[in-house]
Design a protein around this motif. Sequence first.
Motif, PDB file in Angstrom:
ATOM      1  N   PHE A  50       0.708  -1.263   0.064  1.00  0.00           N
ATOM      2  CA  PHE A  50       0.123  -0.044  -0.125  1.00  0.00           C
ATOM      3  C   PHE A  50       0.950   1.170  -0.069  1.00  0.00           C
ATOM      4  CE2 PHE A  50      -2.897  -3.019   1.847  1.00  0.00           C
ATOM      5  CZ  PHE A  50      -3.945  -3.254   0.930  1.00  0.00           C
ATOM      6  N   LEU A  51       1.896   1.268   0.409  1.00  0.00           N
ATOM      7  CA  LEU A  51       2.781   2.378   0.542  1.00  0.00           C
ATOM      8  C   LEU A  51       4.089   2.282  -0.111  1.00  0.00           C
ATOM      9  CD1 LEU A  51       3.023   3.092   4.545  1.00  0.00           C
ATOM     10  CD2 LEU A  51       1.301   4.045   2.860  1.00  0.00           C
ATOM     11  N   GLY A  52       4.440   1.133  -0.729  1.00  0.00           N
ATOM     12  CA  GLY A  52       5.620   1.045  -1.819  1.00  0.00           C
ATOM     13  C   GLY A  52       6.885   0.937  -1.154  1.00  0.00           C
ATOM     14  N   ASN A  53       6.767   0.707   0.276  1.00  0.00           N
ATOM     15  CA  ASN A  53       8.017   0.945   1.006  1.00  0.00           C
ATOM     16  C   ASN A  53       8.227  -0.519   1.626  1.00  0.00           C
ATOM     17  OD1 ASN A  53      10.169   1.800   2.514  1.00  0.00           O
ATOM     18  ND2 ASN A  53       9.147   2.949   3.751  1.00  0.00           N
ATOM     19  N   SER A  54       9.371  -1.110   1.797  1.00  0.00           N
ATOM     20  CA  SER A  54       9.802  -2.192   2.260  1.00  0.00           C
ATOM     21  C   SER A  54      10.436  -2.125   3.546  1.00  0.00           C
ATOM     22  CB  SER A  54      10.639  -3.016   1.260  1.00  0.00           C
ATOM     23  OG  SER A  54      10.992  -4.329   1.970  1.00  0.00           O
ATOM     24  N   LEU A  55      10.204  -2.917   4.543  1.00  0.00           N
ATOM     25  CA  LEU A  55      11.081  -2.938   5.813  1.00  0.00           C
ATOM     26  C   LEU A  55      12.154  -3.930   5.683  1.00  0.00           C
ATOM     27  CD1 LEU A  55       8.114  -3.070   8.277  1.00  0.00           C
ATOM     28  CD2 LEU A  55       9.162  -1.007   7.487  1.00  0.00           C
ATOM     29  N   SER A  56      13.268  -3.287   5.676  1.00  0.00           N
ATOM     30  CA  SER A  56      14.412  -4.261   5.403  1.00  0.00           C
ATOM     31  C   SER A  56      14.791  -5.327   6.445  1.00  0.00           C
ATOM     32  CB  SER A  56      15.785  -3.395   5.333  1.00  0.00           C
ATOM     33  OG  SER A  56      16.206  -2.567   6.524  1.00  0.00           O
ATOM     34  N   TRP A  57      14.374  -4.980   7.712  1.00  0.00           N
ATOM     35  CA  TRP A  57      14.570  -5.832   8.710  1.00  0.00           C
ATOM     36  C   TRP A  57      13.477  -6.804   9.106  1.00  0.00           C
ATOM     37  CZ3 TRP A  57      10.940  -5.370  12.544  1.00  0.00           C
ATOM     38  CH2 TRP A  57      10.052  -4.191  12.399  1.00  0.00           C
ATOM     39  N   SER A  58      12.428  -6.900   8.548  1.00  0.00           N
ATOM     40  CA  SER A  58      11.180  -7.433   8.846  1.00  0.00           C
ATOM     41  C   SER A  58      11.389  -8.896   8.732  1.00  0.00           C
ATOM     42  CB  SER A  58       9.914  -6.804   8.342  1.00  0.00           C
ATOM     43  OG  SER A  58      10.016  -7.126   6.943  1.00  0.00           O
ATOM     44  N   GLU A  59      11.835  -9.417   7.332  1.00  0.00           N
ATOM     45  CA  GLU A  59      12.228 -10.808   7.361  1.00  0.00           C
ATOM     46  C   GLU A  59      13.048 -11.457   8.355  1.00  0.00           C
ATOM     47  OE1 GLU A  59      13.683 -13.678   3.771  1.00  0.00           O
ATOM     48  OE2 GLU A  59      13.511 -11.619   3.225  1.00  0.00           O
ATOM     49  N   GLU A  60      14.005 -10.871   8.370  1.00  0.00           N
ATOM     50  CA  GLU A  60      14.943 -11.400   9.528  1.00  0.00           C
ATOM     51  C   GLU A  60      14.340 -11.565  10.919  1.00  0.00           C
ATOM     52  OE1 GLU A  60      18.839 -10.153  10.324  1.00  0.00           O
ATOM     53  OE2 GLU A  60      19.805 -10.893   8.300  1.00  0.00           O
ATOM     54  N   PHE A  61      13.656 -10.504  11.168  1.00  0.00           N
ATOM     55  CA  PHE A  61      13.097 -10.537  12.637  1.00  0.00           C
ATOM     56  C   PHE A  61      12.065 -11.557  12.782  1.00  0.00           C
ATOM     57  CE2 PHE A  61       9.208  -9.386  15.380  1.00  0.00           C
ATOM     58  CZ  PHE A  61       9.899  -9.329  16.535  1.00  0.00           C
ATOM     59  N   GLN A  62      11.024 -11.852  11.670  1.00  0.00           N
ATOM     60  CA  GLN A  62      10.335 -12.955  11.454  1.00  0.00           C
ATOM     61  C   GLN A  62      10.980 -14.481  11.655  1.00  0.00           C
ATOM     62  OE1 GLN A  62       6.789 -12.409   8.734  1.00  0.00           O
ATOM     63  NE2 GLN A  62       7.982 -10.515   8.405  1.00  0.00           N
ATOM     64  N   ARG A  63      11.942 -14.251  10.845  1.00  0.00           N
ATOM     65  CA  ARG A  63      12.848 -15.622  10.862  1.00  0.00           C
ATOM     66  C   ARG A  63      13.163 -15.892  12.236  1.00  0.00           C
ATOM     67  NH1 ARG A  63      17.215 -14.637   7.526  1.00  0.00           N
ATOM     68  NH2 ARG A  63      15.779 -14.520   6.013  1.00  0.00           N
ATOM     69  N   TYR A  64      14.027 -15.138  12.801  1.00  0.00           N
ATOM     70  CA  TYR A  64      14.633 -15.238  14.280  1.00  0.00           C
ATOM     71  C   TYR A  64      13.465 -15.603  15.396  1.00  0.00           C
ATOM     72  CZ  TYR A  64      18.927 -14.126  11.903  1.00  0.00           C
ATOM     73  OH  TYR A  64      20.177 -14.126  10.954  1.00  0.00           O
ATOM     74  N   GLY A  65      12.344 -14.761  14.967  1.00  0.00           N
ATOM     75  CA  GLY A  65      11.516 -14.753  16.137  1.00  0.00           C
ATOM     76  C   GLY A  65      10.753 -16.177  15.880  1.00  0.00           C
ATOM     77  N   HIS A  66      10.759 -16.981  14.708  1.00  0.00           N
ATOM     78  CA  HIS A  66      10.024 -18.204  14.609  1.00  0.00           C
ATOM     79  C   HIS A  66      10.941 -19.311  15.120  1.00  0.00           C
ATOM     80  CE1 HIS A  66       7.011 -16.712  11.334  1.00  0.00           C
ATOM     81  NE2 HIS A  66       6.707 -17.843  11.947  1.00  0.00           N
TER      82      HIS A  66
END
Length: 171
Positions: A50-66
Amino acid sequence: MDIETNRPTTAAPASLGMMRWLHRAVEWLAITLFAAIVIVAVVSVVNRFFLGNSLSWSEEFQRYGHIWLVLLAVTIAYRRGAHIGVDLLHDMLPGRAAASLRGAIDAAWLLLGVLICWSAWKILGVSSRQISAGLGVTMDKVYAGFLLAGGYMILSAAEQLVLRIGGEVRS
């Protein structure tokens, strides 16, 4: 599992004094971690589409959180008797032998916790010099989850052994 009805039990597993608080805290940590993973995923999707902006840290946070979540959930499930198991041998054994088998299983969980902690401790020294690309934190903070989960597994397995010896744990 209730042996007579073959249905999951709803009662909380037996606990020793202060361990009840630790179990509750770990369960709340797992719930909070799961909620944080979901929130970060939703925010990431909203930002990207919706905003056309990617969070660079979100994928790693989710991976390590899992990873942390699974490490904690393994012991929570063990305590509650929720792991899948083959009860054929246990059901064929007489009372004392079946109880001894359950005690051996608890001892194996204790050993697993010790091995996880030992391995994590060795990794922590090396990983303190590595930095996560997305989160920008040193990897020892990520691997600390193994030490935390292994320690919790040791405490939980030791508690189960003490309760089993005292006759307070259902087989």
